[in-house]
Design an enzyme around this catalytic site. Structure first.
Site, PDB file in Angstrom:
ATOM      1  N   TYR A 154     -15.264   1.220  -6.625  1.00 31.03           N
ATOM      2  CA  TYR A 154     -16.523   1.918  -6.344  1.00 31.03           C
ATOM      3  C   TYR A 154     -17.505   1.762  -7.494  1.00 31.03           C
ATOM      4  O   TYR A 154     -18.670   2.106  -7.363  1.00 31.03           O
ATOM      5  CB  TYR A 154     -16.242   3.404  -6.054  1.00 31.03           C
ATOM      6  CG  TYR A 154     -15.301   3.558  -4.878  1.00 31.03           C
ATOM      7  CD1 TYR A 154     -15.766   3.381  -3.578  1.00 31.03           C
ATOM      8  CD2 TYR A 154     -13.939   3.812  -5.059  1.00 31.03           C
ATOM      9  CE1 TYR A 154     -14.901   3.471  -2.494  1.00 31.03           C
ATOM     10  CE2 TYR A 154     -13.069   3.907  -3.990  1.00 31.03           C
ATOM     11  CZ  TYR A 154     -13.559   3.732  -2.714  1.00 31.03           C
ATOM     12  OH  TYR A 154     -12.698   3.802  -1.646  1.00 31.03           O
ATOM     13  N   LYS A 166      -2.229  -1.495  -3.743  1.00 27.74           N
ATOM     14  CA  LYS A 166      -3.098  -0.328  -3.698  1.00 27.74           C
ATOM     15  C   LYS A 166      -2.267   0.940  -3.747  1.00 27.74           C
ATOM     16  O   LYS A 166      -1.282   1.001  -3.015  1.00 27.74           O
ATOM     17  CB  LYS A 166      -3.881  -0.382  -2.380  1.00 27.74           C
ATOM     18  CG  LYS A 166      -4.758   0.819  -2.137  1.00 27.74           C
ATOM     19  CD  LYS A 166      -5.414   0.708  -0.803  1.00 27.74           C
ATOM     20  CE  LYS A 166      -6.152   2.002  -0.541  1.00 27.74           C
ATOM     21  NZ  LYS A 166      -6.605   2.094   0.804  1.00 27.74           N
ATOM     22  N   LYS A 192       0.859  -1.185   0.000  1.00 28.00           N
ATOM     23  CA  LYS A 192       0.000   0.000   0.000  1.00 28.00           C
ATOM     24  C   LYS A 192       0.895   1.235   0.000  1.00 28.00           C
ATOM     25  O   LYS A 192       1.723   1.418   0.886  1.00 28.00           O
ATOM     26  CB  LYS A 192      -0.905  -0.006   1.232  1.00 28.00           C
ATOM     27  CG  LYS A 192      -1.794   1.231   1.312  1.00 28.00           C
ATOM     28  CD  LYS A 192      -2.802   1.119   2.425  1.00 28.00           C
ATOM     29  CE  LYS A 192      -3.643   2.383   2.499  1.00 28.00           C
ATOM     30  NZ  LYS A 192      -4.606   2.338   3.594  1.00 28.00           N
ATOM     31  N   SER A 225     -10.114   5.808  -4.661  1.00 26.68           N
ATOM     32  CA  SER A 225     -11.032   6.941  -4.839  1.00 26.68           C
ATOM     33  C   SER A 225     -10.566   7.926  -5.913  1.00 26.68           C
ATOM     34  O   SER A 225     -11.359   8.372  -6.737  1.00 26.68           O
ATOM     35  CB  SER A 225     -11.231   7.659  -3.505  1.00 26.68           C
ATOM     36  OG  SER A 225      -9.992   8.116  -2.975  1.00 26.68           O
TER      37      SER A 225
HETATM   38  C1  PBG Z   1      -7.092   3.334   5.405  1.00 27.46           C
HETATM   39  C2  PBG Z   1      -7.591   3.321   4.017  1.00 27.46           C
HETATM   40  C3  PBG Z   1      -7.465   4.342   3.072  1.00 27.46           C
HETATM   41  C4  PBG Z   1      -8.079   3.873   1.910  1.00 27.46           C
HETATM   42  C5  PBG Z   1      -8.586   2.623   2.181  1.00 27.46           C
HETATM   43  N1  PBG Z   1      -8.234   2.274   3.491  1.00 27.46           N
HETATM   44  C6  PBG Z   1      -6.935   5.712   3.180  1.00 27.46           C
HETATM   45  C7  PBG Z   1      -5.520   5.962   3.483  1.00 27.46           C
HETATM   46  O1  PBG Z   1      -4.687   5.073   3.577  1.00 27.46           O
HETATM   47  O2  PBG Z   1      -5.223   7.143   3.655  1.00 27.46           O
HETATM   48  C8  PBG Z   1      -8.175   4.640   0.628  1.00 27.46           C
HETATM   49  C9  PBG Z   1      -9.165   4.129  -0.337  1.00 27.46           C
HETATM   50  C10 PBG Z   1      -9.432   5.029  -1.475  1.00 27.46           C
HETATM   51  O3  PBG Z   1      -8.773   6.061  -1.683  1.00 27.46           O
HETATM   52  O4  PBG Z   1     -10.362   4.687  -2.207  1.00 27.46           O
HETATM   53  N2  PBG Z   1      -8.054   2.850   6.309  1.00 27.46           N
END
Ligand code: PBG
Length: 333
Positions: free
Chosen positions: A322, A257, A205, A283
């Site tokens: 989404y 991710k 991530k 997102s």
């Molecule tokens: C953390 C989490 C995040 C996302 C999913 N789980 C945000 C981050 O790490 O700041 C982001 C998902 C997205 O942007 O669609 N709980």
């Protein structure tokens, strides 16, 4: 053969275009398939909400009430999705993220609701991270001097895993990028007899600007960034290293991710491991397409299917998106 200038040009011996002649032929030889059961829909549920609330940075996505969440979960079943991933937005936040571990916390009650309604028809997953629940917005608890305390956070994650498992969740999604989080969670689950609760690990991530719209979706209170725990976008080998560590610690599915900027990492991971690989179409990736389509700059439906197909082609078995409901509709049309 003679061209218009009269010069001799060789005729092609091989004609790949032959297999592109009709839609039927193109479908017959398509190397990558996209099916609803490979898609997982992330959903947000807001404590105390009486109406679904639009998320302005993610047109078409809402913060659900407990009721509207169940309706959406039924839609997910009707359209044949593989799963849903739940995120909770608590009314109150504190330094320890207590809402995450309380049995009455919004995410835990939502898990119970959704599992009771659709748990047999699709896989109910939950985000296992503190960022929605902490007043400082970080994914872990802090040391007195304000740094994220890895090992104390593991203790909270273990407790959170038990709260989610007790609520009935089928798969937890640790997304906080703390070292050792999968082992801590697996140990806690097994110790309490929850050996069947699976772990979808957010293994590779990255600290990404593409999470921007999500921060509004969960009312994030984060100041600063997550670069001391999420990965540097410059690193692909390190992504594979994180994945291998998570598998050794007991991850059942590993995830990369974001997805689109990291398709090379998805491919490397797919080639390196035998467990299922997931990718999270985040997102910002969603909102970029929505914004361009809103302006008439891009064919929205084609773009959605192209994005999801590309993530599958790179090697993802499972895609969190989404657009899951919409893509399932497009695929069945
Ligand atoms: C953390 C989490 C995040 C996302 C999913 N789980 C945000 C981050 O790490 O700041 C982001 C998902 C997205 O942007 O669609 N709980």
């Amino acid at each position: 053969m003679t061209d218009e200038l009269g010069a001799q040009v060789p005729r092609p011996v091989t004609r790949p275009r032959r297999l592109r002649t009709t839609q039927g032929l193109r479908s017959l030889v398509a190397e990558t398939r996209l099916a609803p059961e490979q898609l997982v829909l992330p959903m947000f549920v807001r404590e105390g909400a009486t109406e679904p609330r639009p998320i302005s940075t993610m047109p078409g996505v809402v913060q659900h009430t407990r009721d509207s969440l169940l309706k959406a979960a039924h839609e997910a079943v009707d359209l044949g999705l593989g799963g849903v991933m739940l995120f909770g937005i608590p009314q109150d936040k504190d330094a320890l993220g207590s809402g995450a571990t309380a049995p009455s916390g919004i995410l835990n009650v939502a898990i119970t609701d959704v599992v009771a309604e659709v748990g047999d028809a699709l896989t109910v997953m939950s985000d296992l991270c503190l960022d929605e629940f902490t007043d400082h917005g970080h994914c872990g608890v802090l040391t007195p001097d304000g740094r994220v305390d890895n090992d104390r956070t593991l203790e909270v994650y273990a407790e959170m895993a038990l709260a989610q498992a007790d609520a009935g969740v089928e798969m937890v999604g640790p997304s906080g990028m703390m070292d050792g989080q999968v082992a801590a969670i697996r140990g806690a689950l097994d110790g309490a007899g929850h050996t069947d609760v699976a772990i979808l690990a957010y293994s590779a991530k990255y600290a990404s600007s593409f999470y921007g719209p999500f921060r509004e979706a969960v009312d994030s209170s984060l100041q600063g960034d997550r670069r001391t725990y999420q990965q540097d976008p410059a690193n692909a080998r390190e992504g594979v290293r994180e994945v291998l560590l998570d598998i050794a610690e007991g991850a059942d599915i590993v995830m990369v991710k974001p997805a689109l900027g990291y398709l090379d990492v998805v491919r490397r991971v797919r080639d390196a491991v035998d467990v299922p690989v997931a990718a999270y179409n985040v997102s910002g990736e969603y909102s970029m397409v929505e914004a361009a389509a809103e302006n008439g700059w891009i064919d929205r439906e084609r773009a959605i299917l192209e994005v999801l197909t590309s993530i599958r082609r790179a090697g993802a078995d499972v895609v969190l998106t989404y657009w899951a409901l919409e893509a399932a509709r497009l695929l069945s049309a």
